[in-house]
Motif scaffolding. Structure first.
Motif, short mmCIF file in Angstrom:
data_model
loop_
_atom_site.label_atom_id
_atom_site.label_comp_id
_atom_site.label_asym_id
_atom_site.label_seq_id
_atom_site.Cartn_x
_atom_site.Cartn_y
_atom_site.Cartn_z
N ARG A 136 0.71 -1.09 0.18
CA ARG A 136 0.14 -0.14 0.21
C ARG A 136 1.00 0.99 0.19
O ARG A 136 2.14 0.93 0.86
N ALA A 137 0.44 2.45 -0.37
CA ALA A 137 1.18 3.37 -0.02
C ALA A 137 1.14 3.87 0.76
O ALA A 137 0.60 3.64 1.52
N LEU A 138 1.61 5.00 1.41
CA LEU A 138 2.42 4.81 2.81
C LEU A 138 1.07 5.83 3.50
O LEU A 138 0.91 5.73 4.21
N ARG A 139 0.41 6.96 3.02
CA ARG A 139 -0.71 7.35 2.72
C ARG A 139 -1.60 6.12 4.08
O ARG A 139 -2.70 6.10 5.04
N ASP A 140 -2.56 5.46 2.55
CA ASP A 140 -3.82 4.60 2.66
C ASP A 140 -2.55 3.10 3.97
O ASP A 140 -3.74 2.85 4.90
N TYR A 141 -1.75 3.33 3.89
CA TYR A 141 -0.93 1.89 4.96
C TYR A 141 -0.77 2.65 6.15
O TYR A 141 -1.28 1.49 7.40
N LEU A 142 -1.03 3.77 6.69
CA LEU A 142 -0.89 4.10 8.19
C LEU A 142 -2.53 4.54 8.46
O LEU A 142 -2.68 4.18 9.82
N LEU A 143 -2.89 4.78 7.40
CA LEU A 143 -5.08 5.10 8.07
C LEU A 143 -5.23 4.20 7.83
O LEU A 143 -5.37 4.23 9.22
N ASP A 144 -4.92 3.55 7.24
CA ASP A 144 -5.69 1.86 7.82
C ASP A 144 -4.58 1.17 9.43
O ASP A 144 -5.43 0.48 9.87
N TYR A 150 -3.80 3.01 12.07
CA TYR A 150 -4.18 3.65 13.10
C TYR A 150 -6.34 3.39 13.09
O TYR A 150 -6.52 3.58 14.17
N VAL A 182 5.55 4.43 10.48
CA VAL A 182 6.90 4.42 9.74
C VAL A 182 8.28 3.88 9.33
O VAL A 182 8.70 3.70 8.03
N GLY A 216 -11.31 7.69 7.60
CA GLY A 216 -11.01 8.56 8.03
C GLY A 216 -12.61 8.88 9.04
O GLY A 216 -12.28 9.48 10.51
#
Length: 668
Positions: free
Chosen positions: A66-74, A76, A162, A368
């Motif tokens: 996954r892309a970093l943004r999706d990886y982190l949001l998922d 959390y 991260v 989100g």
């Protein structure tokens, strides 16, 4: 390490839940002090740290593409659904029950601060900044104490995803991505070693000294992620699992409260890592790991493992509330306690944890929305908790919650104060120095200051008696005491009064021989040896001589009554049956006079040798009859616990103390 897209024996591994079961049961057994079994059971928390590091790494590795943004949001999103619902329920219930049953006394002074910061995931900072350790008496009455470990994990989750993402993407091409986590782990371990000696509370509670434990699980995942199939087929699983469990048992049995987390946490961390490695390399098959793996993978064991989070959340508040009310000592309570905890944990797991984690509603699936809802829930819950804490006195079922009556705080008097107009009092100062019994005079001192118009300056530190008359003053308090005395001599004018207020009686509460008073008092009297008497005299000379040379008047309170049980824990219908209350709240006056006779003898000697020394004796006022009681004839408390005055007791003593001070100042 070579690149690979292979997971280390992917899928659910029941043996890991078996390890979770061991960890949580060890913690519970330790916390309820069952037969003194597993004195190092608190290291179950360290097991959880390593397991979490491994499992989180495995979960993150599944989403490596996954892309970093999706990886982190998922990440959390999943953490919020996993941690917050059950945690918020437990915290809110604990706040409410605390307000109802646990009044704000010295044993619970820090509870509200710990609870409110637990909502924000920073209760470990609150605990690290206090003076009480994880193993101190007051910790037993803080229903939020166990949230420190959750706070450490939550703070780890801010940093780790991260770091791990960089390892997943770049460890084959960038040296920094490969060595960042190992270097941070070594740095954390080194910091842990230093802080364990220099700042034990910070070492125990804060992430920098605990990062290496969680990181150990992540590093284990990285190592196993590159383990060859040949090694997986070897006999290593059984050896590793057996060695790991052996180290865990050693940690449970021999780990001391001191020197922790370093070096003893190394034993538990190594044991957990070896056990996980044995389970993972066996691939969940059970056959190659033999009977140990089959036991860990058995349904009853894994069920406890799946309940481990809820068990951990509920076990401590339930123990605290039982300890405060009916006590944990009786057989009936010891039988009911695990059943209550198991019932609450099962309800929490099946009705809160699982529905929140497995639900497919948009609120649970959209990162989100989930994170926004989680933040809103935390904010609303914290607000509700703050309101409850602020209104404890109105909500409480305990009579001890009446702080005006029970607590020697600096309440502004409700009663009208008749001011004494006397030229002899103009510009006078009263310096007060001593242990927590100085703080127990605060209400009286506040009234005295208002009534006489004198300035009262307090120097108080718990456990730091000054001129105790029992033995040498505590050596650990020497620097504080000397600084306070120097400050007094610098600020005081000739004729000012220095009031030395401290505990000057052997404590009776907590002794085993209360059923035979002859034995109890003989034991208390026998503790004062000739050596201690001489040390007490030497300590008194060291304080009195310089104060006399400075032209100051020294006032000492004669030893006050002490009791065999604490009034603040034995004054409500829901706690009078507590075994701690069995000794009762009365003591024969003659017994107390006998107990304080050696101190009074020394005090009389000192008064003859130091003309500036005056003695004020509160005992005749607090105990006018043949039987001394923690309550007065109207049933109002004179004492807040077994030896500290209540707010009401302060008001009872104030007229005598005020007149005594006036007589000291007037001749000047």
């Amino acid at each position: 390490m070579p690149s690979t897209d292979r997971r280390p024996a992917g899928g659910y591994l029941p043996g890991i839940d078996g390890l979770r079961a061991i960890a949580v049961l060890a913690v519970i057994v330790f916390h309820v002090e069952f037969l003194g079994f597993l004195p190092g059971g608190f290291t179950g928390v360290d097991m959880f740290f390593v397991i979490s590091g491994y499992v989180i790494s495995q979960s993150l590795a599944e989403r490596r593409h996954r892309a970093l943004r999706d990886y982190l949001l998922d990440f959390y999103r999943r953490r919020a659904l996993r941690i917050l619902p059950a945690l918020l329920v437990v915290l809110l219930v604990s706040v409410l029950v605390s307000a109802l049953l646990v009044p704000p006394v010295w044993l619970s002074n820090h509870n509200a601060d710990t609870g409110l910061t637990a909502f924000l995931g920073v209760s470990n900072f609150t605990l690290a900044w206090q003076s009480n350790t994880y193993f101190s008496p007051s910790a037993e009455f803080n229903p939020y104490l166990h949230t420190w470990s959750l706070a450490v994990e939550e703070q780890f989750y801010v940093i780790f995803p991260v770091l791990f993402f960089c390892w997943l993407r770049y460890h084959t091409t960038h040296l920094l991505a490969r060595i960042a986590l190992p270097l941070l782990t070594l740095a954390s371990l080194a910091w842990c070693a230093m802080q364990t000696q220099a700042a034990p509370l910070s070492a125990f509670y804060l992430l920098p000294s605990r990062f290496w434990e969680l990181a150990a699980g992540a590093l284990l995942f990285q190592m196993l992620d590159n383990t060859t199939d040949a090694r997986r087929r070897a006999t290593w699983p059984l050896v590793l699992l057996g060695a790991g469990l052996g180290l865990l048992v050693a940690g449970f049995v021999w780990t001391p409260a001191r020197e922790f987390p370093f070096p003893w946490a190394l034993v538990t961390v190594a044991g957990t890592a070896l056990a996980i490695a044995g389970i993972v390399l066996a691939g969940g098959g059970g056959g190659r790991a033999g009977v140990l793996h089959r036991v860990l993978s058995a349904w009853p064991v894994t069920y406890f493992g799946r309940l481990s989070y809820s068990l951990y959340l509920w076990h401590w508040p339930v123990a605290v509330f039982l300890r405060w009310t009916v006590g944990l000592e009786t057989v009936l309570v010891q039988v009911l306690y695990p059943l209550v905890v198991l019932g609450l944990a099962a309800a929490s797991y099946h009705w809160i944890e699982q529905p929140m984690r497995r639900g497919r509603r948009m609120l649970q699936c959209r990162a989100g929305l989930t994170i926004s809802a989680a933040l809103l829930a935390v904010g609303l819950s914290a607000g509700a908790a703050m309101w409850t804490v602020d209104n404890t006195e109105r909500l409480s079922l305990s009579r001890v919650a009446d702080s005006y009556v029970w607590h020697a705080y600096k309440h502004y008097p409700r009663e009208p104060i008749e001011v004494v107009e006397d030229p002899a009092l103009q510009g006078r100062q009263l310096f007060v120095l001593g242990d927590s019994h100085t703080a127990a005079y605060r209400t009286m001192l506040n009234i005295v200051s208002l009534r006489l118009g004198i300035e009262v300056v307090e120097y108080e530190r718990g456990g730091c008696a000054v001129v105790s008359l029992l033995a040498a003053d505590p050596a650990a308090c020497g620097e504080w005491k000397n600084d306070a005395l120097a400050d007094i001599q610098a600020r005081a004018k000739p004729g000012d009064v220095v009031f030395l207020a401290s505990l000057r009686m052997p404590e009776l509460a907590g002794r085993d021989g209360w059923k035979d008073e002859d034995v109890l008092f003989a034991q208390a009297l026998g503790e004062r040896t000739a050596q201690q008497a001489q040390a007490a005299r030497t300590a008194a000379d060291a304080v009195l001589a310089p104060l006399q040379a400075a032209g100051l008047t020294v006032l000492i309170d004669a030893p006050s009554p002490v009791f065999k049980a604490p009034a603040n824990r034995c004054s409500d219908a829901f706690n009078r049956m507590n075994p701690i209350c069995a000794p009762g709240l009365t003591v024969e006056r003659d017994r107390l006079l006998q107990l304080r006779a050696p101190q009074m003898h020394l005090l009389t000697q000192l008064a003859r040798e130091y003309p500036v020394l005056k003695i004020w004796d509160p005992l005749p006022i607090l105990c006018p009859g043949h039987l001394c009681s923690a309550y007065d004839e109207k049933g109002d408390p004179l004492f807040a616990d077994a030896d500290h005055l209540s707010g009401h007791g302060n008001r009872v003593l104030e007229p005598s103390f005020t007149q005594f001070l006036i007589n000291l100042y007037r001749p000047l």
